[in-house]
Design a protein around this motif. Structure first.
Motif, PDB file in Angstrom:
ATOM      1  N   ALA A  44       9.205   3.917   3.041  1.00 23.48           N
ATOM      2  CA  ALA A  44       9.773   3.327   3.979  1.00 23.48           C
ATOM      3  C   ALA A  44       9.128   3.163   5.014  1.00 23.48           C
ATOM      4  CB  ALA A  44      10.854   4.067   3.710  1.00 23.48           C
ATOM      5  N   ILE A  45       8.696   4.540   5.634  1.00 24.11           N
ATOM      6  CA  ILE A  45       7.404   4.137   6.982  1.00 24.11           C
ATOM      7  C   ILE A  45       6.966   3.064   6.879  1.00 24.11           C
ATOM      8  CG2 ILE A  45       6.372   5.693   8.454  1.00 24.11           C
ATOM      9  CD1 ILE A  45       7.555   8.531   7.431  1.00 24.11           C
ATOM     10  N   PHE A  46       5.910   3.122   5.948  1.00 23.34           N
ATOM     11  CA  PHE A  46       4.854   2.488   5.765  1.00 23.34           C
ATOM     12  C   PHE A  46       5.495   0.631   6.468  1.00 23.34           C
ATOM     13  CE2 PHE A  46       1.978   5.325   4.190  1.00 23.34           C
ATOM     14  CZ  PHE A  46       0.950   5.153   3.874  1.00 23.34           C
ATOM     15  N   GLY A  90       7.425   0.492   7.783  1.00 24.29           N
ATOM     16  CA  GLY A  90       8.844  -0.176   9.524  1.00 24.29           C
ATOM     17  C   GLY A  90      10.159   0.657   9.676  1.00 24.29           C
ATOM     18  N   MET A  91      10.540   1.141   8.169  1.00 25.42           N
ATOM     19  CA  MET A  91      11.598   1.877   7.877  1.00 25.42           C
ATOM     20  C   MET A  91      12.300   2.750   8.902  1.00 25.42           C
ATOM     21  SD  MET A  91      12.518   0.186   4.299  1.00 25.42           S
ATOM     22  CE  MET A  91      14.385   0.466   4.007  1.00 25.42           C
ATOM     23  N   ALA A  92      13.179   3.137   9.030  1.00 31.47           N
ATOM     24  CA  ALA A  92      13.915   4.245   9.589  1.00 31.47           C
ATOM     25  C   ALA A  92      13.863   5.703   8.356  1.00 31.47           C
ATOM     26  CB  ALA A  92      14.999   4.466  10.176  1.00 31.47           C
ATOM     27  N   ILE A  93      13.722   6.977   8.967  1.00 31.33           N
ATOM     28  CA  ILE A  93      13.577   8.274   7.465  1.00 31.33           C
ATOM     29  C   ILE A  93      14.894   8.757   7.712  1.00 31.33           C
ATOM     30  CG2 ILE A  93      13.065   9.900   7.232  1.00 31.33           C
ATOM     31  CD1 ILE A  93      10.230   9.989   9.438  1.00 31.33           C
ATOM     32  N   MET A  94      15.377   8.923   8.207  1.00 37.40           N
ATOM     33  CA  MET A  94      17.170   8.813   8.301  1.00 37.40           C
ATOM     34  C   MET A  94      17.717   8.348   6.755  1.00 37.40           C
ATOM     35  SD  MET A  94      16.231  12.268   8.585  1.00 37.40           S
ATOM     36  CE  MET A  94      18.388  12.643   7.995  1.00 37.40           C
ATOM     37  N   PRO A  95      17.940   6.967   8.166  1.00 40.04           N
ATOM     38  CA  PRO A  95      19.021   5.626   7.167  1.00 40.04           C
ATOM     39  C   PRO A  95      18.466   5.392   5.705  1.00 40.04           C
ATOM     40  CG  PRO A  95      18.630   5.846   9.451  1.00 40.04           C
ATOM     41  CD  PRO A  95      17.955   6.331   9.125  1.00 40.04           C
ATOM     42  N   THR A  96      17.233   6.078   5.884  1.00 38.97           N
ATOM     43  CA  THR A  96      16.131   4.807   4.271  1.00 38.97           C
ATOM     44  C   THR A  96      17.246   6.477   3.081  1.00 38.97           C
ATOM     45  OG1 THR A  96      14.502   4.442   4.673  1.00 38.97           O
ATOM     46  CG2 THR A  96      14.694   5.135   2.709  1.00 38.97           C
ATOM     47  N   TYR A  97      17.227   7.930   3.855  1.00 40.97           N
ATOM     48  CA  TYR A  97      17.501   8.452   2.697  1.00 40.97           C
ATOM     49  C   TYR A  97      19.260   9.011   2.417  1.00 40.97           C
ATOM     50  CZ  TYR A  97      18.289  13.212   0.734  1.00 40.97           C
ATOM     51  OH  TYR A  97      18.665  14.956   0.372  1.00 40.97           O
ATOM     52  N   LEU A 116       0.785  -1.522   0.123  1.00 43.14           N
ATOM     53  CA  LEU A 116      -0.301   0.048   0.072  1.00 43.14           C
ATOM     54  C   LEU A 116       0.567   1.206   0.030  1.00 43.14           C
ATOM     55  CD1 LEU A 116      -2.788   1.541   0.382  1.00 43.14           C
ATOM     56  CD2 LEU A 116      -2.959   1.231   2.367  1.00 43.14           C
ATOM     57  N   GLY A 117       1.902   1.522   0.952  1.00 43.78           N
ATOM     58  CA  GLY A 117       3.106   2.036   0.870  1.00 43.78           C
ATOM     59  C   GLY A 117       3.446   2.611  -0.622  1.00 43.78           C
ATOM     60  N   ILE A 118       3.506   1.564  -1.112  1.00 41.70           N
ATOM     61  CA  ILE A 118       4.427   2.347  -2.416  1.00 41.70           C
ATOM     62  C   ILE A 118       2.996   2.483  -3.909  1.00 41.70           C
ATOM     63  CG2 ILE A 118       5.168   0.719  -4.791  1.00 41.70           C
ATOM     64  CD1 ILE A 118       6.550  -1.395  -2.444  1.00 41.70           C
ATOM     65  N   ILE A 119       1.691   1.813  -3.554  1.00 44.67           N
ATOM     66  CA  ILE A 119       1.002   1.986  -4.299  1.00 44.67           C
ATOM     67  C   ILE A 119       1.088   3.752  -3.640  1.00 44.67           C
ATOM     68  CG2 ILE A 119      -1.274   1.878  -5.053  1.00 44.67           C
ATOM     69  CD1 ILE A 119      -0.537  -0.399  -4.577  1.00 44.67           C
ATOM     70  N   LEU A 120       0.397   4.517  -3.063  1.00 45.74           N
ATOM     71  CA  LEU A 120       0.339   5.569  -2.570  1.00 45.74           C
ATOM     72  C   LEU A 120       1.323   5.930  -2.731  1.00 45.74           C
ATOM     73  CD1 LEU A 120      -1.225   7.461  -0.926  1.00 45.74           C
ATOM     74  CD2 LEU A 120      -0.549   7.006   0.640  1.00 45.74           C
ATOM     75  N   VAL A 149      14.814   2.759  -3.546  1.00 50.99           N
ATOM     76  CA  VAL A 149      13.763   2.586  -1.975  1.00 50.99           C
ATOM     77  C   VAL A 149      12.937   2.044  -2.608  1.00 50.99           C
ATOM     78  CG1 VAL A 149      13.015   3.999  -0.612  1.00 50.99           C
ATOM     79  CG2 VAL A 149      15.304   5.347  -1.277  1.00 50.99           C
ATOM     80  N   ILE A 150      11.954   2.073  -2.826  1.00 48.78           N
ATOM     81  CA  ILE A 150      11.525   1.385  -3.530  1.00 48.78           C
ATOM     82  C   ILE A 150      11.536  -0.327  -3.407  1.00 48.78           C
ATOM     83  CG2 ILE A 150       8.692   0.522  -4.985  1.00 48.78           C
ATOM     84  CD1 ILE A 150       8.533   2.878  -3.387  1.00 48.78           C
ATOM     85  N   LYS A 151      12.572   0.127  -4.430  1.00 51.06           N
ATOM     86  CA  LYS A 151      13.396  -1.780  -4.644  1.00 51.06           C
ATOM     87  C   LYS A 151      14.173  -2.122  -3.583  1.00 51.06           C
ATOM     88  CE  LYS A 151      17.479  -2.308  -6.328  1.00 51.06           C
ATOM     89  NZ  LYS A 151      18.498  -2.300  -7.172  1.00 51.06           N
ATOM     90  N   SER A 152      13.537  -1.159  -1.875  1.00 54.11           N
ATOM     91  CA  SER A 152      14.674  -1.926  -1.185  1.00 54.11           C
ATOM     92  C   SER A 152      13.542  -2.579   0.009  1.00 54.11           C
ATOM     93  CB  SER A 152      15.911  -0.928  -0.006  1.00 54.11           C
ATOM     94  OG  SER A 152      15.125   0.120   0.007  1.00 54.11           O
ATOM     95  N   LEU A 153      12.286  -1.982  -0.076  1.00 57.91           N
ATOM     96  CA  LEU A 153      10.980  -2.287   0.956  1.00 57.91           C
ATOM     97  C   LEU A 153      10.536  -3.748   0.388  1.00 57.91           C
ATOM     98  CD1 LEU A 153       9.310   0.751  -0.055  1.00 57.91           C
ATOM     99  CD2 LEU A 153      10.756   0.098   1.550  1.00 57.91           C
ATOM    100  N   PRO A 154      10.201  -4.544   1.643  1.00 56.37           N
ATOM    101  CA  PRO A 154       9.573  -6.141   1.762  1.00 56.37           C
ATOM    102  C   PRO A 154       8.613  -5.952   1.087  1.00 56.37           C
ATOM    103  CG  PRO A 154      10.350  -5.510   4.107  1.00 56.37           C
ATOM    104  CD  PRO A 154       9.931  -3.862   2.921  1.00 56.37           C
ATOM    105  N   GLY A 155       7.860  -5.057   0.596  1.00 57.59           N
ATOM    106  CA  GLY A 155       6.747  -4.945  -0.071  1.00 57.59           C
ATOM    107  C   GLY A 155       6.771  -5.361  -1.987  1.00 57.59           C
ATOM    108  N   PHE A 156       8.262  -4.859  -2.109  1.00 61.80           N
ATOM    109  CA  PHE A 156       8.636  -4.221  -3.908  1.00 61.80           C
ATOM    110  C   PHE A 156       8.975  -6.636  -3.797  1.00 61.80           C
ATOM    111  CE2 PHE A 156      12.200  -4.442  -6.799  1.00 61.80           C
ATOM    112  CZ  PHE A 156      11.695  -4.169  -7.849  1.00 61.80           C
ATOM    113  N   GLN A 157       9.568  -7.126  -2.713  1.00 64.15           N
ATOM    114  CA  GLN A 157      10.035  -8.051  -2.960  1.00 64.15           C
ATOM    115  C   GLN A 157       8.529  -9.809  -3.768  1.00 64.15           C
ATOM    116  OE1 GLN A 157      12.813  -8.872  -2.581  1.00 64.15           O
ATOM    117  NE2 GLN A 157      13.486  -6.997  -2.616  1.00 64.15           N
ATOM    118  N   THR A 158       7.881  -9.065  -3.410  1.00 65.96           N
ATOM    119  CA  THR A 158       5.875 -10.022  -3.615  1.00 65.96           C
ATOM    120  C   THR A 158       6.107  -9.241  -5.127  1.00 65.96           C
ATOM    121  OG1 THR A 158       5.557  -9.613  -0.971  1.00 65.96           O
ATOM    122  CG2 THR A 158       4.099  -9.956  -3.663  1.00 65.96           C
ATOM    123  N   ILE A 159       6.746  -7.833  -5.883  1.00 66.49           N
ATOM    124  CA  ILE A 159       6.219  -7.957  -7.052  1.00 66.49           C
ATOM    125  C   ILE A 159       7.531  -7.906  -7.790  1.00 66.49           C
ATOM    126  CG2 ILE A 159       6.259  -5.053  -8.419  1.00 66.49           C
ATOM    127  CD1 ILE A 159       5.353  -3.952  -5.899  1.00 66.49           C
TER     128      ILE A 159
END
Length: 464
Positions: free
Chosen positions: A35-37, A39-46, A4-8, A332-342
């Motif tokens: 990344a927040i959706f 559960g990842m940290a804000i500043m390290p993500t950036y 949902l976070g990726i789509i939003l 960043v999207i690529k690193s998210l858990p939801g991307f692995q499903t995609i």
């Protein structure tokens, strides 16, 4: 929540770009939101994901943006771009107004002029001949897009546009990879695109619609008697293609440089030496093209040398930063858990057969996510390039086909509303998404569909 976070985040990035906001600013904002959706940290993500990937893209591809933009600006300042466009329009006449504009944009793009510069160079003549032929102005952007953003950008073998140079690094190929596949694709896109645009013109005329009135950004065409000869103007364009071909096919293959570039201080991986040399070939070719563009019309370029170089360099910064920011967003999207499903779904397409279908869908999808052909292509090949190369080896598919399919697929769904080239093109023409985007999107559908048709035909006839 992760998906949902990726789509939003993607939807918001498209919306803000549609509203005219810079993706350089909002790409990291919405990447962090996704990344927040998850559960990842804000500043390290950036700082540890977004910025390093942005920087890596700049490291590899900035020379192409810089030299391409300067080359385009020199072609503009010397009058060469205008001379070529004007000659084609005058030769074909107003009855073939759309074809004239497409060919003008295509020749400039195939010669190495930046897509953004081509739009600026061709628009005044496009608007003028459309007005003379009483064709709705709202069709101008789609017509320029067909010539500049489709078959000459990534389908025709040898095109020096960045979408054709990126796969070289991953597959150890060159700009002329899979010439039959690419040429057939270019013919299909050109014919289908022209047929669609002519149909749209006939429908408009049948409804009594003409060029229209009260348009914004109408060009003021001033007669210029100091333009170079059109044939001479084409020399820098031809030189880019010729020098690239000579270096990649005849000179560099006979150089044994692996021994010294693979050691300190360069330390280029041996597997990447061929791709690196091919990149060098394109850089050298663009430099040769710039020098020739300066020479062909010294009277006009005199006093404008610094202007051409400076404006080209400055313009390249905006273009490359837009794309690099979208690459950072995509990574960043690529690193998210939801991307692995995609990703699992994408790479699982046609798992028992050729990798071409899976590659086309993956590149097309990521180009749409980033709103950038080169950005989506870079992320796709960074992530899955080795996987597709291994898959191709197992199924006896040529790396050249991987190159051409990935390149052509990148120029498909990248042209969603948040695409920088689309926003720029509409701004140049003084038109809105509501007025003209539908026809640009149809060009995208034609381009995207052609890739899949060719993959089907290649599976039957086995051409490369």
């Amino acid at each position: 929540m992760a998906v949902l976070g990726i789509i939003l985040s993607l939807g918001l990035l498209m919306f803000m770009a549609y509203r005219g906001f810079s993706v350089i600013f909002f790409a990291p904002v919405f990447a962090i939101l996704a990344a927040i959706f998850s559960g990842m940290a804000i500043m390290p993500t950036y700082t540890e994901i977004f910025l390093p990937n942005l920087a890596n893209y700049l490291k590899v591809y900035f020379p192409f943006f810089l030299l391409g933009a300067v080359f385009g600006k020199v072609m503009e300042e010397s009058g060469a771009a205008k001379a070529i466009a004007k000659a084609i329009v005058q030769k074909l006449g107003k009855k073939q107004a759309m074809l004239s504009v497409v060919l003008s944009a295509a020749i400039l793009t195939y010669g190495g002029v930046s897509l953004f510069v081509v739009a600026f160079a061709v628009y005044p003549f496009a608007a003028s001949i459309f007005k003379e032929a009483d064709i709705p102005k709202r069709l101008v952007p789609a017509t320029i897009a067909l010539g500049a953003f489709t078959f000459t950008m990534d389908a025709l073998p040898g095109t020096p546009q960045i979408q054709n140079s990126i796969p070289m690094k991953f597959f150890n190929t060159d700009l002329y990879a899979a010439p039959v596949f690419g040429t057939l694709g270019a013919i299909i896109v050109l014919v289908a695109g022209i047929a669609y645009l002519e149909w749209r013109k006939r429908v408009a005329h049948a409804a009594g619609e003409g060029y229209g009135t009260n348009h914004k950004n109408e060009p003021e065409l001033v007669e210029d008697g100091n333009l170079p000869n059109p044939w001479l103007s084409a020399l820098p364009l031809v030189s880019v293609l010729a020098v690239t071909l000579i270096l990649q096919k005849l000179i560099f293959p006979h150089w044994n440089i692996t021994s010294w570039v693979s050691q300190a201080p360069y330390s280029i991986p041996k597997a990447g030496v061929v791709g690196t040399m091919n990149n060098w070939a394109l850089m050298i070719a663009l430099i040769v093209g710039i020098m020739l563009a300066f020479i062909i019309n010294p009277r006009r370029i005199k006093g404008n040398v610094a202007k051409a170089i400076n404006l080209g360099a400055i313009g390249s910064l905006l273009a490359v930063m837009n794309t690099a920011s979208e690459v950072g967003f995509g990574n960043v999207i690529k690193s998210l858990p939801g991307f692995q499903t995609i990703a699992h779904a994408l790479t699982g397409i046609n798992a028992g057969g050729s990798p071409l279908l899976s590659e086309a869908v993956t590149v097309n999808t990521l180009a749409g996510v980033t709103g950038s052909a080169s950005g989506g292509l870079s992320i796709a090949l960074d992530t899955f390039g080795k996987h597709y190369l291994d898959w191709a080896a197992k199924t006896n598919v040529s790396p050249e086909l991987l190159h051409r399919v990935s390149s052509m697929a990148s120029g498909g769904m990248d042209t969603l509303p948040h695409n920088g080239a689309v926003i720029t093109l509409l701004g140049i023409a003084g038109l809105t998404h509501k007025q003209s985007y539908k026809d640009i999107f149809v060009m995208t559908l034609i381009k995207t569909g052609t890739v899949f048709v060719l993959i089907l035909l290649q599976g039957v006839f086995h051409f490369v």
